[in-house]
Write an enzyme that holds these catalytic residues in place. Structure first.
Site, mmCIF file in Angstrom:
data_model
loop_
_atom_site.group_PDB
_atom_site.id
_atom_site.type_symbol
_atom_site.label_atom_id
_atom_site.label_comp_id
_atom_site.label_asym_id
_atom_site.label_seq_id
_atom_site.Cartn_x
_atom_site.Cartn_y
_atom_site.Cartn_z
ATOM 1 N N PRO A 2 -3.767 -24.775 -36.598
ATOM 2 C CA PRO A 2 -4.400 -24.089 -35.460
ATOM 3 C C PRO A 2 -4.911 -25.091 -34.432
ATOM 4 O O PRO A 2 -5.527 -26.085 -34.801
ATOM 5 C CB PRO A 2 -5.575 -23.335 -36.089
ATOM 6 C CG PRO A 2 -5.492 -23.529 -37.553
ATOM 7 C CD PRO A 2 -4.516 -24.623 -37.840
ATOM 8 N N GLU A 3 -4.637 -24.845 -33.174
ATOM 9 C CA GLU A 3 -5.163 -25.710 -32.130
ATOM 10 C C GLU A 3 -6.442 -25.095 -31.567
ATOM 11 O O GLU A 3 -6.790 -23.960 -31.864
ATOM 12 C CB GLU A 3 -4.106 -25.915 -31.028
ATOM 13 C CG GLU A 3 -2.886 -26.654 -31.591
ATOM 14 C CD GLU A 3 -2.307 -27.673 -30.635
ATOM 15 O OE1 GLU A 3 -3.000 -28.109 -29.701
ATOM 16 O OE2 GLU A 3 -1.146 -28.054 -30.829
#
Ligand code: ZN
Length: 266
Positions: A2-3
Site C-alpha cells: 500500500p502506498e
C-alpha cells in the site's frame, strides 16, 4: 504494497465508523510481525479507552485514544485493517483483534507479516524512532517547491531516489515517484542539484495530484487501485508513453526499477 494515498483512503473510510467507539479488549493471536507485538503494553494502553481521532503520518495509521494514548498500525507489504461483526470467524493471518464496545471488531490481517502494531503515549510520537526522522507530508498544504529545494540543497545524485527518501518527503513509493517524474517531464537520473524551480513546482504538483486521485477510490478495504487507472509509464517498458507514444524505457536505480519516457523526460 500500500502506498501513502491508500493509507489515507483507509483512514478516511474507517474514521467515521470508529470515532466514539471504545476498545474493550485487545487480542493478539500472533506476535511475530516485523517487530514483535508487545501484547501486554498494547492492551494496557488501549483497553478501556475511547477512540478519539484517526490520523496518518507517512504510511502509519494513528488511532488516538482518550487518555493520551495512540495505537500505531503499519500495513507493511500485505496488511489489511478491516472492521467486521464481532461474531465473524477469524480469517487466516488475523494476527490482532480490537474488540469494540459496539460489538464489532477491528482486525489486522497480514500474511507476509511485514506490518507493525504498537501503542505509545500520543505526546511521545514525534520523538519515537519510527517517526523522528520522517520528512514532510506530501498531501499537507505546507508542501511546496521550496520545501523540495531546501531538502535538495547541497545534495548530489539522481532525483528519483531523492524523492523516495523518507527523510525528504514521506510516502513516495516507486510507482508514485516514477509517475510524478513523468508528469513533471524530469528524467529520473537527472541530478537533484539540476532541477529547475519550474520543474520542482510541477513535481510538487504531480506528487500532490497523485495523492488527490485517491478521491476517485471508495474502497473501504484500503485496497484501492491507486494510479492503476492512469499509469503513464510505471511497469510499461516497451509500451507507448501515455503522453507521446514513444516506447517507455526501464532502468534500475538504487536497486529499484524505474520507468520513464525518453522523449517526455529530460
Ligand atoms: Zn512521452
Amino acid at each position: 504494497m500500500p502506498e501513502l494515498p491508500e493509507i489515507e483512503v483507509l483512514r478516511r473510510s474507517l474514521e467515521p465508523h470508529l470515532v466514539g467507539d471504545r476498545v474493550e479488549r485487545v487480542e493478539v493471536r500472533n506476535r511475530a510481525l516485523r517487530e514483535p507485538i508487545d501484547a501486554r503494553a498494547l492492551s494496557r494502553r488501549a483497553a478501556g479507552r475511547d477512540i478519539a481521532t484517526l490520523r496518518r503520518r507517512a504510511k502509519y495509521l494513528l488511532i488516538d485514544l482518550t487518555g493520551g494514548q495512540t495505537v500505531v498500525v503499519h500495513l507493511g507489504m500485505s496488511g489489511r485493517l478491516t472492521l467486521a461483526p464481532g461474531g465473524a470467524p477469524p480469517e487466516p493471518h488475523e494476527h490482532a483483534v480490537f474488540h469494540l464496545r459496539s460489538g464489532r471488531k477491528l482486525r489486522l490481517r497480514d500474511p507476509r507479516r511485514f506490518g507493525l502494531l504498537f501503542a505509545l503515549p500520543t505526546a511521545g510520537l514525534a520523538a519515537d524512532p519510527h517517526f523522528a526522522h520522517l520528512g514532510v507530508e506530501p498531501l499537507e498544504p505546507g508542501f511546496s517547491g521550496g520545501v523540495l529545494a531546501a531538502a535538495a540543497a547541497g545534495r548530489r545524485g539522481p532525483v528519483k531516489p531523492f524523492l523516495m527518501d523518507a527523510t525528504v518527503v514521506v510516502g513516495v513509493g516507486n510507482i508514485y515517484a516514477s509517475e510524478a517524474l513523468h508528469r513533471a517531464g524530469v528524467h529520473p537520473a537527472r541530478s537533484v542539484a539540476r532541477i529547475s524551480a519550474a520543474s520542482r513546482a510541477v513535481l510538487r504538483q504531480a506528487i500532490e495530484q497523485g495523492g488527490t486521485t485517491l478521491n476517485d477510490f471508495a474502497d473501504g478495504e484500503g485496497r484501492s487501485g491507486y494510479f492503476q487507472v492512469s499509469l503513464g509509464v510505471y511497469d510499461r517498458a516497451g509500451e507507448p508513453c501515455a503522453a507521446c507514444g514513444t516506447a517507455v524505457r526501464r532502468l534500475v536505480q538504487a536497486g529499484r526499477s524505474t520507468f520513464y519516457c525518453p522523449r517526455c523526460q529530460r
